[in-house]
Enzyme design. Structure first.
Site, PDB file in Angstrom:
ATOM      1  N   GLU A  95     -42.425  12.768  46.489  1.00 49.92           N
ATOM      2  CA  GLU A  95     -43.592  13.580  46.890  1.00 49.92           C
ATOM      3  C   GLU A  95     -43.137  14.815  47.698  1.00 49.92           C
ATOM      4  O   GLU A  95     -43.557  15.938  47.419  1.00 49.92           O
ATOM      5  CB  GLU A  95     -44.512  12.685  47.723  1.00 49.92           C
ATOM      6  CG  GLU A  95     -45.698  13.332  48.386  1.00 49.92           C
ATOM      7  CD  GLU A  95     -46.457  12.303  49.266  1.00 49.92           C
ATOM      8  OE1 GLU A  95     -46.905  11.264  48.741  1.00 49.92           O
ATOM      9  OE2 GLU A  95     -46.587  12.538  50.487  1.00 49.92           O
ATOM     10  N   HIS A 118     -41.240   6.829  46.650  1.00 51.97           N
ATOM     11  CA  HIS A 118     -42.391   7.592  46.132  1.00 51.97           C
ATOM     12  C   HIS A 118     -42.632   8.804  47.033  1.00 51.97           C
ATOM     13  O   HIS A 118     -42.799   9.937  46.576  1.00 51.97           O
ATOM     14  CB  HIS A 118     -43.636   6.686  46.104  1.00 51.97           C
ATOM     15  CG  HIS A 118     -44.937   7.412  45.946  1.00 51.97           C
ATOM     16  ND1 HIS A 118     -45.538   8.111  46.992  1.00 51.97           N
ATOM     17  CD2 HIS A 118     -45.759   7.575  44.891  1.00 51.97           C
ATOM     18  CE1 HIS A 118     -46.659   8.668  46.563  1.00 51.97           C
ATOM     19  NE2 HIS A 118     -46.827   8.352  45.287  1.00 51.97           N
ATOM     20  N   ASN A 119     -42.625   8.572  48.334  1.00 50.65           N
ATOM     21  CA  ASN A 119     -42.891   9.665  49.268  1.00 50.65           C
ATOM     22  C   ASN A 119     -41.758  10.689  49.287  1.00 50.65           C
ATOM     23  O   ASN A 119     -41.997  11.877  49.453  1.00 50.65           O
ATOM     24  CB  ASN A 119     -43.141   9.116  50.677  1.00 50.65           C
ATOM     25  CG  ASN A 119     -44.551   8.569  50.812  1.00 50.65           C
ATOM     26  OD1 ASN A 119     -45.144   8.113  49.839  1.00 50.65           O
ATOM     27  ND2 ASN A 119     -45.098   8.601  52.010  1.00 50.65           N
ATOM     28  N   SER A 153     -50.726   4.090  47.754  1.00 51.55           N
ATOM     29  CA  SER A 153     -50.733   5.552  47.665  1.00 51.55           C
ATOM     30  C   SER A 153     -52.023   6.063  47.055  1.00 51.55           C
ATOM     31  O   SER A 153     -52.628   5.407  46.212  1.00 51.55           O
ATOM     32  CB  SER A 153     -49.554   6.040  46.822  1.00 51.55           C
ATOM     33  OG  SER A 153     -49.628   7.451  46.690  1.00 51.55           O
TER      34      SER A 153
HETATM   35  C1  6PG Z   1     -49.675   8.639  49.744  1.00 46.99           C
HETATM   36  C2  6PG Z   1     -49.120   9.570  50.789  1.00 46.99           C
HETATM   37  C3  6PG Z   1     -49.488   9.064  52.147  1.00 46.99           C
HETATM   38  C4  6PG Z   1     -49.322  10.082  53.261  1.00 46.99           C
HETATM   39  C5  6PG Z   1     -47.927  10.590  53.446  1.00 46.99           C
HETATM   40  C6  6PG Z   1     -47.859  11.888  54.203  1.00 46.99           C
HETATM   41  O1  6PG Z   1     -48.877   8.186  48.942  1.00 46.99           O
HETATM   42  O2  6PG Z   1     -50.878   8.423  49.744  1.00 46.99           O
HETATM   43  O3  6PG Z   1     -47.737   9.631  50.667  1.00 46.99           O
HETATM   44  O4  6PG Z   1     -48.778   7.890  52.363  1.00 46.99           O
HETATM   45  O5  6PG Z   1     -50.202  11.138  53.052  1.00 46.99           O
HETATM   46  O6  6PG Z   1     -47.246   9.608  54.145  1.00 46.99           O
HETATM   47  O7  6PG Z   1     -46.593  11.965  54.669  1.00 46.99           O
HETATM   48  P1  6PG Z   1     -46.086  13.071  55.672  1.00 46.99           P
HETATM   49  O8  6PG Z   1     -47.054  13.108  56.828  1.00 46.99           O
HETATM   50  O9  6PG Z   1     -44.745  12.601  56.067  1.00 46.99           O
HETATM   51  O10 6PG Z   1     -46.099  14.341  54.889  1.00 46.99           O
END
Ligand code: 6PG
Length: 471
Positions: free
Chosen positions: A191, A187-188, A130
Site C-alpha cells: 500500500e 499488504h500495508n 483491510s
Molecule cells: C487498510 C489500511 C489501514 C490503515 C493504514 C494506514 O488496509 O485498511 O492499511 O490499516 O489505514 O494502517 O497506515 P498509515 O497510517 O501507516 O499510513
C-alpha cells in the site's frame, strides 16, 4: 432480541462500530463494549438503535452476554491496549474461548499472544482487516491467522461479512501463529509503495506538464480503466474535490507532510532482517520521513532552487502510465517475495494464491493485477518472481523504456521520484548478468581479510593486498 450473542466486539471507534453493524446486518446478534461508556451509549442510541446489538458496561457483563465458546473481536489500538484488554478479559473466560485481534498489531506481538494464550486454554486469531471505515461496514478483506480450530468456528461469520470477489468471499485461513498479521503488514507495505508511486506520478504531471488537479483527475480515471485499482480510483476523486471554504482544489491546500503508523516501516525492517530486497516499499517509507523534514526542506530549497524546467511533451503521459504500471507490479512483486520468504522462515505455509485472491476486493490494494498474481501462483506454484511469469514478463520487456524515460526526465528536471527510481534499479539489478559486487568482495577482503570466491575455480580465497607481512 433474545438469548445469548453470537459474537462480541470490543472497541467502538469508527472501524469497530462499522464492523459490529456489518456483522449484525449479516444476521448475527452482537455484544459490544467500549472502555469509555459514553461512546457505547451514543452508539446504541444512534447507529445501533433498533439493531440486534447489545451493549455491556463492564468486561464481566460483556463476557456474560456471549454464547460459549465465546468469540470476541478486539478493535482496539495496536500495542499495549491489546494486552490490556486481554488481561481484563481473562478472569471471565473459559478454556476454548476465542479472541480475535482485528487491529494492525505487530506480528511479533501476535506470536507472543498466540503462544501465551494457548497456555491458558484460550484460542487466538491475529486477523488483518483491510478496507478502512467503508470496508468494515460494507465488506472488508479479512486475513486471519492463528488457531485453525478457532477459525473454523468463525468462518461462517467472516465469510458473510467479507467483501466478495469473483471466486468467493475475501477471507481465507492463512496459517498458524502470526500469519494473518504478517500478511496484513505486507499488504500495508505494498500500500505504501503504490501510494508513493501514484504521488510521484502526480508530482511529475504538475511539474513537467503544468496540469491542474481536475485535469489530472481525468487522467487517473482513464489510467484506471484497465487497472481497476482502488488507490488510483480514490486519487481521481481526490483531484476533483474542491475546498468548500475557498473553492480551490482541496489537494492544493493539504500540507505535504505524510504521517504513518508503522506498518510500512515494519515491512521494510522485516525485509532487511530476512534479506529480501523491497526497495520500492522502503523508498516509500523514506519518502514519508523526508516529507516530514519540512524545515530542512525550506533551507535546502532556498540554497538549491529547482532547475529551470522545460514543459514535457504531452506523449510523456503515455510513458508515465506505463512506468506507473511496471513500478506498481514491482511493489507487488517485492511484497509477494517477502511473503514467500517469511512463509518458509516462520513455517506459515502461506497459500499465496489465496492471499492474492482475498486481496481482490475490500482491501486498499485491490486491483486487477491481483487476478493475474492469483493465476500465477495457482498455475505455476512458487515462481521465482511474478515479474518473470508469462503474465508480466512481456510487459516488462516491452515497456521498460518508458520507466527509463520517466526516471531520466525526473533526474534532469530535479523532481524526486524515489519509488520509480527504486523500481528501475531493482529491475536493472535483477536483469544484470554482472553486478559490481566482485569489487565489494575485493574491498572486504582488502581491509578485513573476509575472503572471496572466484569465477574460474572452486574454493575460498584471500589475497594479501597490502603485503602486510613484508611491512
Ligand atoms: C487498510 C489500511 C489501514 C490503515 C493504514 C494506514 O488496509 O485498511 O492499511 O490499516 O489505514 O494502517 O497506515 P498509515 O497510517 O501507516 O499510513
Amino acid at each position: 432480541m433474545g438469548g445469548k450473542c453470537d459474537i462480541g466486539l470490543i472497541g467502538l471507534a469508527v472501524m469497530g462500530q462499522n464492523l459490529a453493524l456489518n456483522i449484525e446486518s449479516a444476521g448475527y446478534q452482537v455484544a459490544v463494549y467500549n472502555r469509555t461508556t459514553t461512546t457505547t451509549e451514543e452508539f446504541i442510541k444512534k447507529r445501533a438503535s433498533n439493531k440486534n446489538i447489545n451493549p455491556a458496561y463492564s468486561l464481566e457483563e460483556f463476557v456474560s452476554l456471549l454464547q460459549v465458546p465465546r468469540k470476541i473481536i478486539l478493535m482496539v489500538k495496536a500495542g499495549a491496549p491489546v494486552d490490556y484488554v486481554i488481561e481484563g478479559l481473562l478472569p471471565y473466560l473459559e478454556e476454548g474461548d476465542i479472541i480475535i485481534d482485528g487491529g494492525n498489531s505487530y506480528y511479533r506481538d501476535t506470536e507472543r499472544r498466540v503462544r501465551g494464550l494457548k497456555e491458558r486454554g484460550i484460542r487466538f486469531l491475529g486477523t488483518g482487516i483491510s478496507g478502512g471505515e467503508y470496508g468494515a461496514l460494507h465488506g472488508p478483506s479479512i486475513m486471519p491467522g492463528g488457531d485453525e480450530s478457532a477459525y473454523r468456528e468463525v468462518e461462517e461469520i467472516f465469510s458473510k461479512i467479507a467483501a466478495r470477489a469473483e471466486d468467493g468471499p475475501c477471507v481465507s485461513y492463512l496459517g498458524e501463529g502470526s500469519a494473518g498479521h504478517y500478511v496484513k503488514m505486507v499488504h500495508n507495505g505494498i500500500e505504501y509503495g503504490v501510494m508513493e508511486l501514484i504521488a510521484e506520478s502526480y508530482d511529475l504531471m504538475r511539474k513537467t506538464l503544468g496540469l491542474s488537479p481536475a485535469e489530472m483527475g481525468g487522467i487517473f480515471r482513464e489510467w484506471n480503466e484497465e487497472q481497476q485499482s482502488y488507490l488510483l480510483e480514490i486519487t481521481g476523486e481526490i483531484m476533483d474535490r474542491e475546498d468548500q471554504e475557498t473553492g480551490k482544489p482541496l489537494i492544493d491546500l493539504i500540507s505535504d507532510v505524510a504521517n504513518q503508523k508503522g506498518t510500512g516501516k515494519w515491512t521494510a525492517q522485516e525485509a532487511l532482517d530476512l534479506g529480501v530486497p523491497v526497495p520500492v516499499i522502503t523508498a516509500a517509507v523514506n519518502a514519508r520521513y523526508l516529507s516530514s523534514y519540512k524545515e530542512e526542506r525550506g533551507e535546502f530549497s532556498r540554497l538549491f532552487p529547482a532547475p529551470e524546467r522545460k514543459t514535457a511533451d504531452r506523449d510523456f503521459l503515455v510513458a508515465l502510465e506505463e512506468a506507473l504500471y511496471l513500478a506498481t507490479v514491482t511493489a507487488y512483486a517485492e511484497g509477494m517475495d517477502l511473503l514467500k520468504r517469511a512463509s518458509s522462515e516462520y513455517g506459515y505455509n502461506l497459500p499465496l494464491a489465496e492471499v492474492a485472491r482475498i486481496w481482490q476486493d475490500g482491501c486498499i490494494i485491490r486491483s486487477n493485477l491481483l487476478k493475474q498474481i492469483q493465476r500465477i501462483y495457482k498455475e505455476a506454484g512458487e515462481t521465482a518472481s511474478i515479474i518473470l511469469s508469462d503474465e508480466f514478463s512481456s510487459d516488462f520487456a516491452g515497456k521498460i523504456e518508458n520507466l527509463r524515460r520517466v526516471v531520466s526526465l525526473a533526474a534532469v528536471e530535479g523532481i524526486p521520484v524515489p519509488a520509480f527510481s527504486a523500481a528501475l534499479a531493482y529491475f536493472d539489478s535483477l536483469s544484470a548478468r554482472d553486478l559490481p559486487a566482485n569489487l565489494i568482495q575485493a574491498q572486504r577482503d582488502y581491509f578485513g581479510a573476509h575472503t572471496y570466491q572466484r569465477k574460474d575455480k572452486e574454493g575460498t580465497f584471500h589475497t594479501d593486498w597490502q603485503d602486510i607481512k613484508n611491512v
